[in-house]
Design an enzyme around this catalytic site. Structure first.
Site, PDB file in Angstrom:
ATOM      1  N   LYS A  95       3.703 -35.737 -25.280  1.00 19.08           N
ATOM      2  CA  LYS A  95       4.070 -36.215 -26.614  1.00 19.08           C
ATOM      3  C   LYS A  95       3.007 -37.146 -27.167  1.00 19.08           C
ATOM      4  O   LYS A  95       2.649 -37.084 -28.338  1.00 19.08           O
ATOM      5  CB  LYS A  95       5.397 -36.962 -26.545  1.00 19.08           C
ATOM      6  CG  LYS A  95       6.581 -36.067 -26.464  1.00 19.08           C
ATOM      7  CD  LYS A  95       7.817 -36.879 -26.692  1.00 19.08           C
ATOM      8  CE  LYS A  95       8.966 -35.935 -26.991  1.00 19.08           C
ATOM      9  NZ  LYS A  95      10.093 -36.606 -27.566  1.00 19.08           N
ATOM     10  N   SER A 128      32.978 -45.658 -28.513  1.00 18.77           N
ATOM     11  CA  SER A 128      32.246 -45.519 -29.774  1.00 18.77           C
ATOM     12  C   SER A 128      31.070 -44.557 -29.629  1.00 18.77           C
ATOM     13  O   SER A 128      30.890 -43.635 -30.434  1.00 18.77           O
ATOM     14  CB  SER A 128      31.755 -46.895 -30.211  1.00 18.77           C
ATOM     15  OG  SER A 128      30.703 -46.774 -31.125  1.00 18.77           O
ATOM     16  N   SER A 129      30.276 -44.769 -28.576  1.00 17.28           N
ATOM     17  CA  SER A 129      29.085 -43.931 -28.407  1.00 17.28           C
ATOM     18  C   SER A 129      29.467 -42.478 -28.184  1.00 17.28           C
ATOM     19  O   SER A 129      28.830 -41.572 -28.716  1.00 17.28           O
ATOM     20  CB  SER A 129      28.273 -44.417 -27.215  1.00 17.28           C
ATOM     21  OG  SER A 129      27.825 -45.711 -27.443  1.00 17.28           O
ATOM     22  N   THR A 132       6.265 -36.836 -21.274  1.00 15.95           N
ATOM     23  CA  THR A 132       6.063 -38.025 -22.106  1.00 15.95           C
ATOM     24  C   THR A 132       4.606 -38.118 -22.530  1.00 15.95           C
ATOM     25  O   THR A 132       4.294 -38.393 -23.697  1.00 15.95           O
ATOM     26  CB  THR A 132       6.470 -39.279 -21.313  1.00 15.95           C
ATOM     27  OG1 THR A 132       7.695 -39.015 -20.643  1.00 15.95           O
ATOM     28  CG2 THR A 132       6.655 -40.451 -22.223  1.00 15.95           C
ATOM     29  N   SER A 190       7.730 -39.487 -34.807  1.00 17.50           N
ATOM     30  CA  SER A 190       7.275 -38.129 -35.098  1.00 17.50           C
ATOM     31  C   SER A 190       7.506 -37.733 -36.543  1.00 17.50           C
ATOM     32  O   SER A 190       6.985 -36.722 -37.004  1.00 17.50           O
ATOM     33  CB  SER A 190       7.985 -37.115 -34.183  1.00 17.50           C
ATOM     34  OG  SER A 190       7.778 -37.444 -32.840  1.00 17.50           O
ATOM     35  N   TRP A 249      22.314 -57.454 -16.608  1.00 21.24           N
ATOM     36  CA  TRP A 249      22.821 -56.382 -17.480  1.00 21.24           C
ATOM     37  C   TRP A 249      23.243 -55.162 -16.693  1.00 21.24           C
ATOM     38  O   TRP A 249      23.990 -54.331 -17.191  1.00 21.24           O
ATOM     39  CB  TRP A 249      21.830 -56.038 -18.591  1.00 21.24           C
ATOM     40  CG  TRP A 249      20.694 -55.130 -18.227  1.00 21.24           C
ATOM     41  CD1 TRP A 249      19.486 -55.520 -17.741  1.00 21.24           C
ATOM     42  CD2 TRP A 249      20.637 -53.717 -18.337  1.00 21.24           C
ATOM     43  NE1 TRP A 249      18.691 -54.434 -17.538  1.00 21.24           N
ATOM     44  CE2 TRP A 249      19.364 -53.310 -17.893  1.00 21.24           C
ATOM     45  CE3 TRP A 249      21.538 -52.730 -18.774  1.00 21.24           C
ATOM     46  CZ2 TRP A 249      18.975 -51.972 -17.862  1.00 21.24           C
ATOM     47  CZ3 TRP A 249      21.145 -51.403 -18.738  1.00 21.24           C
ATOM     48  CH2 TRP A 249      19.878 -51.042 -18.282  1.00 21.24           C
ATOM     49  N   ARG A 280      12.453 -61.990 -11.336  1.00 19.82           N
ATOM     50  CA  ARG A 280      13.166 -61.960 -12.609  1.00 19.82           C
ATOM     51  C   ARG A 280      14.456 -62.774 -12.442  1.00 19.82           C
ATOM     52  O   ARG A 280      14.941 -62.966 -11.338  1.00 19.82           O
ATOM     53  CB  ARG A 280      13.473 -60.524 -13.019  1.00 19.82           C
ATOM     54  CG  ARG A 280      14.576 -59.877 -12.213  1.00 19.82           C
ATOM     55  CD  ARG A 280      14.650 -58.387 -12.396  1.00 19.82           C
ATOM     56  NE  ARG A 280      14.992 -57.988 -13.768  1.00 19.82           N
ATOM     57  CZ  ARG A 280      15.291 -56.732 -14.110  1.00 19.82           C
ATOM     58  NH1 ARG A 280      15.290 -55.780 -13.196  1.00 19.82           N
ATOM     59  NH2 ARG A 280      15.562 -56.426 -15.345  1.00 19.82           N
ATOM     60  N   ASP A 295      27.805 -34.314 -45.368  1.00 21.10           N
ATOM     61  CA  ASP A 295      28.251 -35.420 -44.525  1.00 21.10           C
ATOM     62  C   ASP A 295      28.184 -34.931 -43.084  1.00 21.10           C
ATOM     63  O   ASP A 295      27.744 -33.811 -42.830  1.00 21.10           O
ATOM     64  CB  ASP A 295      29.692 -35.856 -44.886  1.00 21.10           C
ATOM     65  CG  ASP A 295      29.929 -37.327 -44.541  1.00 21.10           C
ATOM     66  OD1 ASP A 295      29.450 -37.766 -43.477  1.00 21.10           O
ATOM     67  OD2 ASP A 295      30.567 -38.032 -45.336  1.00 21.10           O
ATOM     68  N   GLU A 315      20.323 -43.181 -20.036  1.00 18.67           N
ATOM     69  CA  GLU A 315      20.434 -44.210 -21.076  1.00 18.67           C
ATOM     70  C   GLU A 315      19.057 -44.684 -21.546  1.00 18.67           C
ATOM     71  O   GLU A 315      18.846 -44.941 -22.732  1.00 18.67           O
ATOM     72  CB  GLU A 315      21.258 -45.380 -20.526  1.00 18.67           C
ATOM     73  CG  GLU A 315      21.230 -46.639 -21.365  1.00 18.67           C
ATOM     74  CD  GLU A 315      22.063 -46.542 -22.629  1.00 18.67           C
ATOM     75  OE1 GLU A 315      22.853 -45.589 -22.731  1.00 18.67           O
ATOM     76  OE2 GLU A 315      21.910 -47.407 -23.504  1.00 18.67           O
ATOM     77  N   HIS A 322      14.979 -44.038  -8.756  1.00 20.10           N
ATOM     78  CA  HIS A 322      13.762 -44.844  -8.723  1.00 20.10           C
ATOM     79  C   HIS A 322      14.041 -46.294  -9.107  1.00 20.10           C
ATOM     80  O   HIS A 322      13.180 -47.142  -8.948  1.00 20.10           O
ATOM     81  CB  HIS A 322      12.643 -44.231  -9.584  1.00 20.10           C
ATOM     82  CG  HIS A 322      12.903 -44.232 -11.051  1.00 20.10           C
ATOM     83  ND1 HIS A 322      12.445 -43.260 -11.882  1.00 20.10           N
ATOM     84  CD2 HIS A 322      13.572 -45.082 -11.836  1.00 20.10           C
ATOM     85  CE1 HIS A 322      12.822 -43.512 -13.116  1.00 20.10           C
ATOM     86  NE2 HIS A 322      13.504 -44.618 -13.114  1.00 20.10           N
ATOM     87  N   HIS A 323      15.252 -46.561  -9.599  1.00 17.91           N
ATOM     88  CA  HIS A 323      15.634 -47.960  -9.807  1.00 17.91           C
ATOM     89  C   HIS A 323      16.070 -48.594  -8.498  1.00 17.91           C
ATOM     90  O   HIS A 323      16.363 -49.783  -8.457  1.00 17.91           O
ATOM     91  CB  HIS A 323      16.789 -48.045 -10.807  1.00 17.91           C
ATOM     92  CG  HIS A 323      16.439 -47.548 -12.168  1.00 17.91           C
ATOM     93  ND1 HIS A 323      15.944 -48.360 -13.146  1.00 17.91           N
ATOM     94  CD2 HIS A 323      16.486 -46.305 -12.703  1.00 17.91           C
ATOM     95  CE1 HIS A 323      15.721 -47.655 -14.238  1.00 17.91           C
ATOM     96  NE2 HIS A 323      16.029 -46.400 -13.993  1.00 17.91           N
ATOM     97  N   HIS A 370      21.733 -61.312 -23.107  1.00 18.31           N
ATOM     98  CA  HIS A 370      20.547 -60.843 -23.821  1.00 18.31           C
ATOM     99  C   HIS A 370      20.312 -59.359 -23.530  1.00 18.31           C
ATOM    100  O   HIS A 370      20.143 -58.558 -24.452  1.00 18.31           O
ATOM    101  CB  HIS A 370      19.325 -61.665 -23.412  1.00 18.31           C
ATOM    102  CG  HIS A 370      18.022 -61.079 -23.883  1.00 18.31           C
ATOM    103  ND1 HIS A 370      17.649 -61.068 -25.202  1.00 18.31           N
ATOM    104  CD2 HIS A 370      17.020 -60.466 -23.209  1.00 18.31           C
ATOM    105  CE1 HIS A 370      16.483 -60.476 -25.320  1.00 18.31           C
ATOM    106  NE2 HIS A 370      16.067 -60.094 -24.130  1.00 18.31           N
ATOM    107  N   TYR A 412      16.462 -42.938 -21.825  1.00 19.20           N
ATOM    108  CA  TYR A 412      15.972 -41.954 -22.789  1.00 19.20           C
ATOM    109  C   TYR A 412      16.823 -41.948 -24.045  1.00 19.20           C
ATOM    110  O   TYR A 412      16.331 -41.635 -25.132  1.00 19.20           O
ATOM    111  CB  TYR A 412      15.884 -40.574 -22.132  1.00 19.20           C
ATOM    112  CG  TYR A 412      14.867 -40.600 -21.015  1.00 19.20           C
ATOM    113  CD1 TYR A 412      13.520 -40.788 -21.319  1.00 19.20           C
ATOM    114  CD2 TYR A 412      15.241 -40.548 -19.693  1.00 19.20           C
ATOM    115  CE1 TYR A 412      12.583 -40.910 -20.323  1.00 19.20           C
ATOM    116  CE2 TYR A 412      14.300 -40.654 -18.682  1.00 19.20           C
ATOM    117  CZ  TYR A 412      12.973 -40.828 -19.008  1.00 19.20           C
ATOM    118  OH  TYR A 412      12.055 -40.956 -18.015  1.00 19.20           O
ATOM    119  N   HIS A 434      19.718 -44.147 -16.188  1.00 20.16           N
ATOM    120  CA  HIS A 434      18.425 -43.583 -16.519  1.00 20.16           C
ATOM    121  C   HIS A 434      18.450 -42.668 -17.726  1.00 20.16           C
ATOM    122  O   HIS A 434      17.600 -42.794 -18.602  1.00 20.16           O
ATOM    123  CB  HIS A 434      17.685 -42.966 -15.345  1.00 20.16           C
ATOM    124  CG  HIS A 434      16.217 -42.974 -15.677  1.00 20.16           C
ATOM    125  ND1 HIS A 434      15.443 -44.087 -15.535  1.00 20.16           N
ATOM    126  CD2 HIS A 434      15.446 -42.059 -16.275  1.00 20.16           C
ATOM    127  CE1 HIS A 434      14.248 -43.852 -16.015  1.00 20.16           C
ATOM    128  NE2 HIS A 434      14.215 -42.629 -16.467  1.00 20.16           N
TER     129      HIS A 434
END
Lengths: 686, 270, 226
Positions: A331, A169-170, A328, A268, A139, A450, A104, A255, A302-303, A75, A257, A253
């Site tokens: 914004k 790909s990314s 943040t 926006s 994950w 969790r 293009d 990621e 911080h993780h 998931h 963002y 991290h």
């Protein structure tokens, strides 16, 4: 290989299956990305359903613990890598070339390659279900749970190789979009005239370019540990499992963002359109986005507050994490400022955008609460974290994406999504989302870990878990409703017109759906919100714009020809990765199949590099003026169109408070009033 | 030269410059080699600085001249140096986070570690066991425990310190098997410094209280039953904010001898 | 801005004037190299974090032979020089020189790979495999991926040489050579870093207890093997 490309002409199908398989058109690739990612969304949603059903009542044994582990792992992995990232990529593909006034992307065939590799990576990851060896280590797959002694089946190999393929790909897509945005902007579109969504795409792509190599290395080391007996993350051999955590989160991290910035970009775009006034403080929003992109690199630990980094490291990462909340928050204030005093039109897209702002604030606040390391010690690995991640990724990223779906659907198809069903969809999502995830805050603080398989009734978690599971049902119904809406809307006659929202972006200037060449004439950009400028000027001159740009004969405009080779190369990449799952145990070549994949990719690349243009274009019939997707240097364009350069040289006055503004403000940052631009007609409404 | 190069790119280094740079690169490599030639210099900390600087010079020479960043659009320099700086920062950060001078709880623990031979029967370290076994409680004051001892003595020879002492160790450290949470986590016992837990009932006087709790149940049976099935008897005045907090699983790993020892120890708490 | 548009055998859609004046493919290559910095950065970080953490030998001091690797470093530097000559020849449209210098670059790269294969085999025979200890894991992974980059570069150069042989390289297609050159030089500078870190600085690391079993290596040993 020359012989190969001499014999095989470039494909020419304009319609049917082959035209989709060989397409290099960014709009079609965007649709492919969107449809594929939506199917993965349904799959990830089913996996979430299994989790919620299992946890609905205490001491449940609906699924066995192994299956449960596979469900939450797949998931998370699916939703992040196969849903939110490609859904964002779908908007990048469809919208970016239109929004910057290009024909293009910079590398159309590389673009097609990105899509096929993404599809194959997703299939490889999910193929693990067929062998009943789905990855089951969460994950982020912390070592050393992922090492061979603890995860003996091939689940983690599927996971590592699948992510490697998705990384290819990314990366390919990110290279493409960096170059596209930097190099293919229409004349006059300086960086500070780019729509916010384009800016956020640029920042996201740069983050992808720099972050993915780190996880690539982590995955390589994990694969080597599992297959070649290395000890990178094995304590018995002197390795340190914490290194995996660092490598994962150095990538992970940024990621985060990568997942949220595109949604911020979409919002926006949507908020100003439906508030009928320009984005409040555009340069500040741009700057905040860039700062988030940079600071996102300095917060990863911080993780890991609870792994024992020591007080110095924890303090440093605590402070940087709290600081990143500032841009943040800036914004959020800008979005609220955009709404302030606007003529708010609560279309479905706007509702989703507003939902994004509201839910993202909740997610942001719980995020700040675990930026505080002592409080994080309590929250680590509890449902509080699950609540937070779903508020920012479901309430944030996915709501932003749905805002984009409702906003750009008429541009993609020429048909409006049904508003009534859409609003019902929004409310089901908004209520369902809060019913599902808000109780998880309480569960987490009550100590529910969790990823727990089941729980005893004595813990007192029954009621809230049942509530969360009921919330899932609401989300389920909401998703079905969206599918119904899609089907109903796709069957009707085109009713959208080219510009149903009176939107500011260049993409609304052309017909819906856009012609294959996008713009018959590459637009000249005079300022931010270019199409508003043109429409207001036309209204002032007494002949409002009601028609899209006139269509022209596509054969007069040179467009990239379709190609087989991106698909062939992507198939090679798939075989290369999947072949690593077959260990022959032979002495020197334990893994022979990847060589076959490598060879196929090699053939694909050589043919790719050598294939001629399609026959009808082969005569060198080339129109540099009409054909190029890019444009001249922005400065040169200003010289050619003196009116367009006005904001560069003329000091602007706020019509409301008479403050003098520096050049690029389209909107007064002091009072929110409209800006008088002496060089062009007044175009703001609010 | 390709004409799609912009104005910035009109110059390339000449052949002469290329040759000079090549010689320069060779010369630096030789200097680097010479630095580590003497056996005494090899692997010395001070060699790192000159070697790093020389490498950085080589690096810069290649990217600015061979890759002609110096002559190219300035933006390309920023594109590359951005990635390079970030890569460098990641290396520095990771090395710093893993470096021995970073104060870490693990390093602290290693500095303050005591020798420990794991006691697989009772848990904890053998070194922590009292060598001689002074019986802290006068056995005369505890007739029930004497009875208990006579019952189990034939099977299990008493360890030094007697059954009460074994019970005390189990109470403090657990057995290291099954659910390892020791009793002291939740229960307070006067006179036992480790036993200050507040979640469960205070057991300081359980030895006297147990006899009067449940009519028809002896004090020993009452305690033993309460260990095996914590929900059997609920004494008055016990905080039931979280019912069932003491799970059966916590004590499921205790052998019968452990329970007997615990009973003996608790009966000693008058 | 009177940009003149090139029409090459490559996809013409990629050869237009751009917003920044930088060619698309060139920008792509630089963004890729920037990305690759992070790739090698992470591998180097792993090596640095695990430096001196191996539990068993052989340790670097037992294995690493700086003189031999200095020679292969020279070879790689030479190949970079050959590469810039190839680009200059392309810009000046000297067909014979283009082919010669491209092949020379690939040849020198192949010699470097030869050195690496020799080194890997030597280490293997002396008991250092990828699964022996952390030094083996990090060393072979880092240098192995660098070697893979060099090998890829050789294939690219040979492909270009094949194009050059057909006479299709010249000033108008100089970018094809330039991009291969950028990649090649990047691989060279990565080696400059690896050589300094793994050989000159880390090559004399001993084991935790200062393992005295130093196995001497020398150039003569290498020559003797030939």
């Amino acid at each position: 290989m020359a012989t190969l490309t001499d014999v095989i002409d470039r494909p020419t199908s304009q319609s049917g299956l082959w035209s989709w398989i060989t397409t290099v058109d960014h709009k079609r690739i965007g649709v492919l990305y969107g449809v594929t990612a939506f199917i993965f969304l349904l799959l990830g949603g089913v996996e979430a359903g299994v989790i919620r059903l299992q946890l609905a009542v205490p001491d449940n044994t609906l699924v066995d613990p192994d299956t449960f582990n596979q469900m939450f792992t797949m998931h998370g992995t699916t939703m992040i890598f196969l849903v939110i990232m490609p859904l964002s990529a779908s908007f990048f593909n469809f919208v970016i070339p239109l929004a910057i006034g290009a024909r293009d992307v910079a590398f159309p065939r590389l673009n097609a390659f990105s899509y096929w590799v993404f599809l194959f990576g997703g299939l490889l990851l999910n193929a693990s279900f067929l062998t009943n060896q789905a990855p089951d280590a969460g994950w982020f797959s912390y070592a050393n749970l992922t090492e061979k002694p603890f995860s003996a089946n091939q689940g983690l190999d599927y996971w590592a190789l699948g992510l490697q393929v998705l990384g290819v790909s990314s990366l390919a897509a990110a290279f493409n979009f960096v170059v596209t945005i930097v190099n293919l902007r229409a004349p006059g579109m300086s960086l500070m005239r780019m729509p916010l969504f384009v800016w956020m795409t640029l920042v996201t792509s740069i983050l992808l370019v720099l972050a993915f190599p780190v996880i690539t290395v982590g995955l390589i080391e994990l694969t080597f540990d599992r297959n070649f007996g290395t000890n990178f993350f094995v304590p018995e051999g002197g390795g340190d499992p914490i290194l995996w955590q660092h490598l994962f989160w150095v990538f992970g991290h940024p990621e985060v963002y990568i997942l949220i910035l595109p949604a911020m970009g979409i919002v926006s775009e949507v908020l100003p359109t439906f508030s009928r006034k320009p984005l409040f403080g555009y340069p500040v929003v741009v700057f905040s986005g860039v700062v988030i992109g940079i600071m996102g690199w300095a917060v990863w630990s911080h993780h890991m507050f609870t792994v024992g980094l020591g007080p110095v490291a924890v303090s440093v990462f605590m402070i940087t994490t709290m600081l990143i909340a500032v841009p943040t928050g800036v914004k959020i204030f800008n979005w609220i400022g955009t709404l302030w005093g606007g003529q708010i039109d609560l279309k479905t897209a706007m509702l989703f955008a507003l939902g994004f702002v509201a839910l993202f604030i909740v997610g942001g606040l719980s995020g700040v609460s675990h930026a505080v390391a002592p409080s994080d010690n309590q929250q680590q690995d509890t449902y509080y974290i699950v609540a937070h991640i779903h508020y920012v990724l479901f309430g944030g990223a996915l709501f932003g994406i749905f805002a984009g779906v409702y906003y750009w659907f008429p541009k993609v198809t020429g048909k409006l999504l049904h508003e009534g069903l859409g609003k019902l969809h929004f409310w089901l999502y908004f209520i369902g989302m809060n019913v599902t995830f808000f109780p998880m805050h309480y569960l987490g603080l009550n100590g529910m870990p969790r990823r727990i398989y089941t729980y005893a009734s004595e813990f007192g978690w029954d009621g809230l878990n049942l509530l969360a599971s009921l919330g899932y049902l609401v989300l389920f119904v909401g998703t079905l409703l969206f599918i119904v809406n899609l089907m109903i809307s796709l069957r009707k006659e085109p009713d959208a017109g080219h510009d149903p929202w009176d939107a500011p972006g260049l993409e609304w200037k052309i017909a819906s759906p856009p012609p294959v060449y996008n713009f018959a004439k590459i637009p000249q950009v005079e300022g931010l919100d270019q199409y508003w400028i043109e429409k207001r000027r036309a209204e002032a001159e007494g002949h409002p714009i009601t028609e899209p740009e006139a269509l022209v004969d596509p054969s007069t405009i040179h467009m990239p020809s379709p190609s087989y080779w991106p698909l062939v190369t992507a198939i090679g990449v798939l075989i290369l990765a999947a072949g690593m799952l077959v260990d022959t145990g032979w002495d020197y070549i334990r893994f022979p199949i990847p060589f076959i994949g490598g060879l196929i990719s090699f053939i694909g690349i050589v043919a790719w590099a050598n294939e001629p243009p399609a026959k009808e274009h082969a005569g060198g019939d080339h129109h540099p003026e009409a054909a190029h997707g890019g444009g001249h240097l922005a400065v040169a364009a200003v010289a050619e169109h003196p009116g367009g350069g006005a904001t560069h040289s003329v000091r602007l006055l706020c019509s409301n408070c008479n403050n003098q503004l520096s050049s690029n403000f389209r909107f007064c940052p002091y009072c929110g009033g409209a800006v008088e631009d002496p060089a062009e007609p007044h175009h703001q409404e609010g | 030269m390709s004409s799609d190069h912009g104005v910035h790119e009109s110059r390339h280094p000449t052949l002469k410059q290329y040759v000079i740079i090549a010689i320069f690169l060779f010369a630096i490599t030789i200097v680097e080699f010479v630095i580590i030639l003497p056996e005494d210099f090899r692997g010395q900390g001070w060699t790192i600085a000159p070697l790093a600087i020389l490498s950085a010079i080589k690096f810069a020479a290649v990217i600015f001249f061979y890759m002609h960043l110096k002559f190219d659009n300035r933006m390309l320099t920023w594109v590359f140096l951005g990635g390079l700086a970030l890569g460098f920062a990641v290396v520095l950060a990771l090395v710093g986070l893993f470096a021995s001078w970073t104060p870490s709880p693990r390093a602290f623990a290693e500095d303050h570690a005591k020798p420990c031979t794991l006691d697989h029967e009772l848990g904890g370290c053998l070194e922590d066991r009292p060598k001689a076994a002074p019986e802290p409680v006068d056995p005369v004051d505890q007739p029930p425990s004497e009875e208990g001892r006579t019952e189990i003595d034939p099977e299990e020879p008493p360890a030094p310190g007697g059954l009460v002492e074994i019970g005390r160790q189990v109470f403090i450290t657990g057995t290291g098997q099954g659910a390892a949470t020791p009793c002291v986590t939740c229960h307070t016992v006067g006179g036992v410094p480790e036993a200050v837990g507040l979640l469960g009932p205070d057991l300081s006087h359980i030895g006297t209280e147990a006899a009067t709790r449940q009519p028809g149940v002896s004090a020993e049976d009452y305690i033993a039953q309460s260990i095996r099935d914590p929900e059997s008897f609920i004494a008055e005045g016990v905080d039931r904010a979280t019912p069932g907090l003491m799970l059966t699983a916590i004590t499921a790993g205790l052998a019968d001898e452990d329970v007997d020892a615990l009973v003996a120890f608790l009966m000693a708490q008058q | 801005m009177a940009h003149q548009t090139e029409v090459s055998h490559h996809a013409p859609e990629e050869e237009h004037p751009t917003s920044t004046g930088i060619n698309n493919r060139k920008l792509l290559m630089w963004v890729f190299l920037s990305s690759d910095c992070l790739f090698f950065g992470s591998l180097i970080a792993t090596y640095m974090v695990y430096r001196g953490q191996s539990l068993v030998g052989p340790y670097p001091v037992d294995i690493i032979d700086v003189p031999i690797t200095t020679i292969s470093t020279f070879v790689l530097l030479c190949s970079s020089f050959a590469m810039v000559r190839a680009l200059a020849a392309t810009n000046e449209n000297r067909q014979g020189a283009i082919l010669f210098w491209l092949l020379m670059t690939a040849f020198l790269g192949a010699i470097f790979i030869g050195f690496q294969v020799y080194e890997f085999n030597l280490f293997r025979s002396e008991g250092l495999r990828i699964d022996t200890n952390l030094f083996g894991s990090t060393f072979f992974t880092l240098t192995g991926f660098h070697g893979a980059h060099v090998t890829l570069g050789i294939v690219w150069l040979l492909g270009l040489a094949w194009v050059a042989k057909k006479g299709r390289l010249g000033p108008k297609t100089a970018l094809d050579v330039e991009l291969a050159g950028l990649y090649w030089h990047f691989v060279d500078i990565v080696w400059i870093v690896i050589f300094t870190l793994l050989y000159l600085i880390g090559g004399f690391d001993t084991g935790p207890a200062g393992d005295p079993s130093l196995v001497p290596h020398s150039i003569t040993g290498f020559l003797g093997l030939i």
